[in-house]
Write an enzyme that holds these catalytic residues in place. Sequence first.
Site, mmCIF file in Angstrom:
data_model
loop_
_atom_site.group_PDB
_atom_site.id
_atom_site.type_symbol
_atom_site.label_atom_id
_atom_site.label_comp_id
_atom_site.label_asym_id
_atom_site.label_seq_id
_atom_site.Cartn_x
_atom_site.Cartn_y
_atom_site.Cartn_z
ATOM 1 N N SER A 181 0.795 -1.228 0.000
ATOM 2 C CA SER A 181 0.000 0.000 0.000
ATOM 3 C C SER A 181 0.825 1.273 0.000
ATOM 4 O O SER A 181 0.392 2.284 -0.538
ATOM 5 C CB SER A 181 -0.949 -0.009 1.197
ATOM 6 N N HIS A 209 -5.285 -3.501 -2.502
ATOM 7 C CA HIS A 209 -5.034 -2.478 -3.523
ATOM 8 C C HIS A 209 -5.017 -3.029 -4.938
ATOM 9 O O HIS A 209 -5.050 -2.267 -5.903
ATOM 10 C CB HIS A 209 -3.713 -1.753 -3.230
ATOM 11 N N LYS A 238 -11.870 0.395 -1.577
ATOM 12 C CA LYS A 238 -10.894 1.010 -2.483
ATOM 13 C C LYS A 238 -11.455 0.993 -3.905
ATOM 14 O O LYS A 238 -12.350 1.773 -4.194
ATOM 15 C CB LYS A 238 -9.545 0.310 -2.302
HETATM 16 C C1 LIG Z 1 -6.782 -0.524 3.336
HETATM 17 C C2 LIG Z 1 -6.169 -1.828 3.641
HETATM 18 C C3 LIG Z 1 -6.747 -2.699 4.555
HETATM 19 C C4 LIG Z 1 -7.893 -2.294 5.421
HETATM 20 O O1 LIG Z 1 -9.081 -2.240 4.715
HETATM 21 P P1 LIG Z 1 -10.245 -1.274 5.214
HETATM 22 O O2 LIG Z 1 -11.443 -1.780 4.506
HETATM 23 O O3 LIG Z 1 -9.849 0.093 4.840
HETATM 24 O O4 LIG Z 1 -10.356 -1.446 6.704
HETATM 25 C C5 LIG Z 1 -6.206 -3.963 4.695
HETATM 26 N N1 LIG Z 1 -5.107 -4.326 3.993
HETATM 27 C C6 LIG Z 1 -4.496 -3.490 3.141
HETATM 28 C C7 LIG Z 1 -3.281 -3.939 2.412
HETATM 29 C C8 LIG Z 1 -5.005 -2.211 2.951
HETATM 30 O O5 LIG Z 1 -4.381 -1.375 2.137
#
Ligand SMILES: *Cc1c(COP(=O)(O)O)cnc(C)c1O
Length: 392
Positions: A181, A209, A238
């Site tokens: 990320s 991602h 996302k």
């Molecule tokens: C954003 C993210 C999460 C968490 O997900 P949310 O739905 O925002 O709580 C978990 N793992 C990775 C790699 C992320 O980038």
Amino acid sequence: MPFESEIRRALAELERSGLLRNPPPISGPQGPEVSIDGRPILCLCSNNYLGLANHPAIAAAVQASLRIDGVGSAASRLITGTMDAHREAEAAFADFLGTPAAALFSTGYAANLGTVQAVVGPGDVIFSDALNHASLIDGCRLSRARVQVFSHRSADHLESLLRQHRHAAKRALIITDSLFSMDGDIAPLKELAGLARSFDAGLLVDEAHALGVFGPEGRGLAAAEGVEPDLIVGTLGKSFGVAGAFVAGSEEAVALIRNRARSFVYSTAPPPMLARAAIAALELVRNANGARRVLLGHADALRSGLRQLGFDVPPGSSQILPVLIGGNERTMRLSAQLLDRGVFVQGIRPPTVAEGTARLRLTAMATHRPEQIAFAIKAFASLDEAEIGDLR
Ligand SMILES: *Cc1c(COP(=O)(O)O)cnc(C)c1O
């Protein structure tokens, strides 16, 4: 009041080390431009990669759900919370990833926290990439399994840790993000899957991602590389533009997660409208090949534009590009200068990234226009020379 003064002391300490976070409030919906203090600002720090966060078809699915399902889910899934919408969303995402089953969670954080702790415990061993997401790290802690951290993206280091530590444990689980990320680089999934097979370990891949961006129909990097992890975590906040997450895997693994993941068992089920929104988003994501191409094209244009200006942008091919700065305060001053110029780029500081590697993290969106990408590069070109001279 000693407690209050301790709180004030902790806050002051954050401020002294340049780590106090104070993100600007956004008015109106999330899009390629957002409104900050009444000004339209080009947004280059959103994970809304395909621009679905404000899509009318998803909003319509939410409205329809309000009529069909009402608002709340009333209880944990294990009490009275399992509704049609949840079951349909789980079936849709299992079908999408080609796994027998999937479990829906309220957030990716909750999914990772619960999944790791559900499938390994005391007496087991976890092998975890050094740059895994905080939610995976917290899942490891909650599991009380032993944790061996392997160097970022190093299959060699993982192999030597497996040789040393695998035999002493009952179960073993290898955990990695697929697309990291904060660095935008990619795990060697094929090698990790090979090691998982050789050493009788499970493989959990967090595609937060990558899902929606890579792979056929946006099915992620594991699908793109023909790797079949035991567990895939995908998030819906996302590329899918909604909120929530799912874990996909075998019937048995998902059944164990539904029974043992504390963040699933002891938490009210996500609202049914979230499940219906996810189903609507899935249809859009599957058909977004054009948007995926535009998104990655914008990221490449940003990467080469900023490189030409002399910025330190590591090689990569994803929609996430770090511009390495180093110091915390300096990173935040540059972020503020960019905001003055109409471009919102968030600074990322420890503990999200390692000490001394604070960075500006840029993310492209499929809904950016080429002029907006050019505008962003111009904004970087116009940063104060005194601030960036020695960076280049
Ligand atoms: C954003 C993210 C999460 C968490 O997900 P949310 O739905 O925002 O709580 C978990 N793992 C990775 C790699 C992320 O980038």
